[in-house]
Design an enzyme around this catalytic site. Structure first.
Site, PDB file in Angstrom:
ATOM      1  N   ASP A  55      67.656  57.599 -92.078  1.00 16.59           N
ATOM      2  CA  ASP A  55      68.904  57.364 -91.373  1.00 16.59           C
ATOM      3  C   ASP A  55      68.628  57.142 -89.891  1.00 16.59           C
ATOM      4  O   ASP A  55      67.920  58.097 -89.233  1.00 16.59           O
ATOM      5  CB  ASP A  55      70.071  57.891 -91.765  1.00 16.59           C
ATOM      6  N   TYR A 124      62.485  67.348 -97.981  1.00 19.00           N
ATOM      7  CA  TYR A 124      63.232  67.417 -96.946  1.00 19.00           C
ATOM      8  C   TYR A 124      63.841  68.758 -96.386  1.00 19.00           C
ATOM      9  O   TYR A 124      63.694  69.588 -97.319  1.00 19.00           O
ATOM     10  CB  TYR A 124      64.628  66.519 -96.803  1.00 19.00           C
TER      11      TYR A 124
END
Length: 299
Positions: A55, A124
């Site tokens: 994003d 992540y």
């Protein structure tokens, strides 16, 4: 010929990975640069497929993508270099791309490789500086600062609820025709001690240099894939528990009832980095890609 490209980027100045008209994105910059280096006609920009679409503001250390390029077009970028087309493209990309994108490697992809669908899992890490401590200026673009002292034990109890196959509808939005069912393999919070690098001298009185992550609170999550906003929304929910604003029962209810609402929105993007993408052995790449394309269920 299918090429695998391993790259890193600072997402701070990008509107995410995916190409968007009039906006600076990682995919847009990379595809436009490839078209220029390969001298492709206008409108014939190569299509790059990525392992995980990040994003706006999200960073990547170990992103992976692939692109299909004809051998004769690839060889056209060799010029006067005494290397093959793959090596020549790697060199030219490193020279031309902006400083906030780094190409780690360019290689010929094995048969059946698909950067997105062949991946086994993605890792992540979200980094936080809590208790009002100042953020190391070198890390200011990669760390979120919060004033509260976070309770890592409570946050780890929340994170443990996410492990396994679940519908993460409380923390993510599906793509059209898609699902929010994902399998989380690992999820944990760690408070990094004030670790240090040994001095270059044998003198024990020498200065010990602290590592840049010293004192940070870091969330590591590994899953087969992630739905839109899933990681940042899970982080936000855990942080609310760690701040004492929400309870573990509340978090458990959100896991049991996958309905999106305001208190489980995403936390700031700046602290999130895609660290690694894992792939199976070469002879399993096509099998994995075929299996992951199937729409998932909880059964």
């Amino acid at each position: 010929m299918r090429l695998r490209i391993d790259l890193s980027y600072d997402g701070g100045a990008f509107h995410g990975w995916a190409r968007q008209p009039g906006l600076r994105t990682v995919q847009g910059v990379l595809e436009d640069t490839l078209a220029m280096l390969l001298r492709l006609p206008a409108g014939d920009t190569p299509r790059v497929t990525v392992a995980g679409r990040t994003d706006t503001g999200v960073h990547a250390l170990g992103q992976v993508c692939h692109v299909d390029i004809a051998q004769e077009i690839l060889d056209s970028c060799i010029g006067h270099m005494n290397v093959n087309g793959v090596q020549a493209l790697h060199r030219r990309l490193m020279h031309v791309l902006p400083d906030d994108i780094a190409i780690q490697s360019v290689s010929i992809a094995p048969e059946g490789f698909d950067a997105r669908f062949s991946a086994l899992d993605r890792t992540y890490v979200y980094r936080i500086s809590d208790a009002g401590r100042p953020v190391d200026p070198r890390m200011r673009g990669f760390v979120l600062a919060v004033s509260d002292t976070l309770d890592c034990d409570l946050m780890n109890q929340a994170a443990a609820m996410t492990i396994g196959l679940h519908d993460f509808g409380s923390f993510a939005t599906p793509n059209p025709g898609g699902t929010t069912i994902r399998e989380v393999k690992r999820a944990h919070w760690d408070r990094i001690g004030v670790s240090a690098l040994a001095p270059s001298t044998s003198d024990d009185a020498g200065w010990m240099v602290p590592t840049v992550e010293s004192g940070l609170v870091c969330f590591t999550i590994v899953a087969d894939a992630f739905a839109h906003n899933m990681v940042r929304s899970l982080v936000n929910a855990c942080v609310q528990v760690g701040r004492g604003r929400k309870t573990l029962d509340w978090f458990n209810h959100k896991m049991d009832e996958p309905i999106r609402e305001g208190s489980t929105g995403p936390i700031a993007a700046c602290g999130l980095t895609l660290e690694h993408v894992e792939y199976p052995q070469d002879d399993q790449l096509a099998v994995r890609a075929a299996a992951i394309r199937a729409k998932r269920t909880l059964e």
